[in-house]
Design an enzyme around this catalytic site. Structure first.
Site, PDB file in Angstrom:
ATOM      1  NE  ARG A  13       7.547  38.634 -67.911  1.00 38.27           N
ATOM      2  CZ  ARG A  13       8.267  39.450 -68.561  1.00 38.27           C
ATOM      3  NH1 ARG A  13       8.017  41.067 -68.058  1.00 38.27           N
ATOM      4  NH2 ARG A  13       8.984  39.319 -69.504  1.00 38.27           N
ATOM      5  CG  HIS A  62       3.858  36.673 -70.705  1.00 35.52           C
ATOM      6  ND1 HIS A  62       3.359  36.026 -71.984  1.00 35.52           N
ATOM      7  CD2 HIS A  62       4.713  37.448 -70.851  1.00 35.52           C
ATOM      8  CE1 HIS A  62       3.942  36.839 -72.923  1.00 35.52           C
ATOM      9  NE2 HIS A  62       4.941  37.421 -72.225  1.00 35.52           N
ATOM     10  NE  ARG A 111      -4.589  52.771 -55.753  1.00 38.63           N
ATOM     11  CZ  ARG A 111      -3.880  53.852 -55.207  1.00 38.63           C
ATOM     12  NH1 ARG A 111      -4.712  54.804 -54.590  1.00 38.63           N
ATOM     13  NH2 ARG A 111      -2.639  53.771 -55.023  1.00 38.63           N
ATOM     14  CB  SER A 162      -9.190  54.459 -56.661  1.00 37.03           C
ATOM     15  OG  SER A 162      -8.643  55.004 -57.758  1.00 37.03           O
ATOM     16  CG  ASP A 163      -8.367  58.663 -58.848  1.00 37.24           C
ATOM     17  OD1 ASP A 163      -8.087  59.793 -59.646  1.00 37.24           O
ATOM     18  OD2 ASP A 163      -8.119  57.646 -59.041  1.00 37.24           O
ATOM     19  N   GLY A 201      -5.945  44.434 -61.523  1.00 38.56           N
ATOM     20  CA  GLY A 201      -4.556  44.757 -61.808  1.00 38.56           C
ATOM     21  C   GLY A 201      -3.365  44.261 -60.911  1.00 38.56           C
ATOM     22  NE  ARG A 260      -7.630  45.893 -56.036  1.00 42.75           N
ATOM     23  CZ  ARG A 260      -7.632  46.689 -57.061  1.00 42.75           C
ATOM     24  NH1 ARG A 260      -7.911  46.413 -58.286  1.00 42.75           N
ATOM     25  NH2 ARG A 260      -6.941  47.753 -56.749  1.00 42.75           N
ATOM     26  NE  ARG A 310      -9.883  46.940 -65.485  1.00 45.60           N
ATOM     27  CZ  ARG A 310      -9.093  47.572 -64.507  1.00 45.60           C
ATOM     28  NH1 ARG A 310      -8.288  46.775 -63.631  1.00 45.60           N
ATOM     29  NH2 ARG A 310      -9.095  48.943 -64.277  1.00 45.60           N
ATOM     30  CB  ILE A 311     -12.288  43.025 -59.619  1.00 48.25           C
ATOM     31  CG1 ILE A 311     -11.412  41.946 -59.571  1.00 48.25           C
ATOM     32  CG2 ILE A 311     -13.880  42.785 -59.749  1.00 48.25           C
ATOM     33  CD1 ILE A 311     -11.357  41.234 -58.201  1.00 48.25           C
ATOM     34  N   GLY A 312     -11.121  46.377 -61.107  1.00 45.69           N
ATOM     35  CA  GLY A 312     -10.100  47.360 -61.041  1.00 45.69           C
ATOM     36  C   GLY A 312     -10.528  48.630 -60.332  1.00 45.69           C
ATOM     37  CB  SER A 313      -8.619  51.366 -58.594  1.00 38.56           C
ATOM     38  OG  SER A 313      -7.590  51.338 -59.337  1.00 38.56           O
ATOM     39  CD  GLU A 343     -10.638  50.610 -67.504  1.00 42.80           C
ATOM     40  OE1 GLU A 343     -10.254  49.477 -67.505  1.00 42.80           O
ATOM     41  OE2 GLU A 343     -10.407  51.178 -68.813  1.00 42.80           O
ATOM     42  CG  MET A 344      -4.703  53.301 -67.194  1.00 34.08           C
ATOM     43  SD  MET A 344      -3.100  53.468 -66.148  1.00 34.08           S
ATOM     44  CE  MET A 344      -2.344  53.647 -67.918  1.00 34.08           C
ATOM     45  CD  GLU A 345      -5.705  48.429 -66.482  1.00 31.31           C
ATOM     46  OE1 GLU A 345      -4.419  48.864 -66.189  1.00 31.31           O
ATOM     47  OE2 GLU A 345      -6.677  48.947 -66.116  1.00 31.31           O
TER      48      GLU A 345
END
Length: 237
Positions: A47, A8, A220, A206-207, A24, A28, A91-94, A182-184
């Protein structure tokens, strides 16, 4: 045995810095590298999950996309911690607001991460594991957000396995004081704990599911720079 490159990640051992910032969205990651870093080298495009190493104010740092969801970040962060010698992952995410006082652009520093995932089952623990961030990173991030005058909150995230959910469950998490979904983060925190490394999640709202506020994909990707400012302040030598 040298496990790099991996299926990966095309990087070789030594290509990646001790501190890695992880959005993610791989675009970004590219935006951050192009905007903030000097002497940038791209070490991964496998990938389409771009990875870069450069310097920020003279300190070596890497930025690496991790994709969507716990399985994806679980793979990338496991390899970074265990195969590439990475010590800190931020991690820097939404995230979507659960706390209704949060608005588009606000920052959430994830002190802990609740989840509806079974990711922890692999550890065969005699109970439930509390997935938490590294305190020194939490404190430094909060101090920097305060110094910069950014609007932020520190608290619990929900790392959900589902983006489209048939059940109306966010209100239940809201009752428990959870700030955002979030998801992670859960997988990141568990991988860090198992490897004896440090981790933090910083999210930008973000929402807002309860108000209908939302941002575009382009916003985003390129507009959530306040969390990048905070994350970059955490780079260690």
């Amino acid at each position: 045995m040298n496990n790099t490159p991996t299926p990966h990640n095309g990087a070789k051992l030594g290509d990646i810095a001790k501190t890695v910032l992880m959005p993610g969205d791989p675009l970004r990651a590219k935006f951050l590298a192009d905007t903030y870093l000097e002497d940038v080298v791209q070490y991964n495009s496998v990938r389409g999950m771009y990875g870069y190493t450069g310097t920020y104010k003279g300190k070596r740092v890497s930025v690496q996309g991790h994709g969507m969801g716990i399985p994806s970040i679980g793979i990338y962060t496991y390899e970074l911690f265990n195969f590439y010698g990475v010590e800190n992952i931020i991690r820097i995410g939404s995230a979507g607001a659960i706390d209704e006082s949060l608005h588009i652009g606000d920052i959430v520093i994830g002190m802990g991460a609740c989840t509806n995932s079974n990711y922890e089952d692999q550890y065969k623990l005699p109970g439930r594991f509390s997935a938490i961030a590294s305190f020194d990173l939490v404190k430094k991030a909060a101090d920097e957000a305060e110094r910069l005058g950014y609007t932020y909150k520190v608290g619990n995230l929900l790392s959900s396995d589902t983006f489209y959910d048939d059940g109306q469950t966010l209100k239940d998490w809201q009752k428990m004081g959870v700030l955002a979904v979030e998801m992670e983060a859960t997988a990141l925190y568990m991988n860090a704990a198992r490897a004896g490394k440090k981790a933090l999640t910083i999210c930008t709202i973000s929402d807002c599911p309860f108000t209908g506020e939302a941002t575009t994909a382009e916003e985003r990707q390129t507009k959530f720079t306040q969390m990048m400012d905070v994350a970059l302040s955490l780079i260690e030598e």
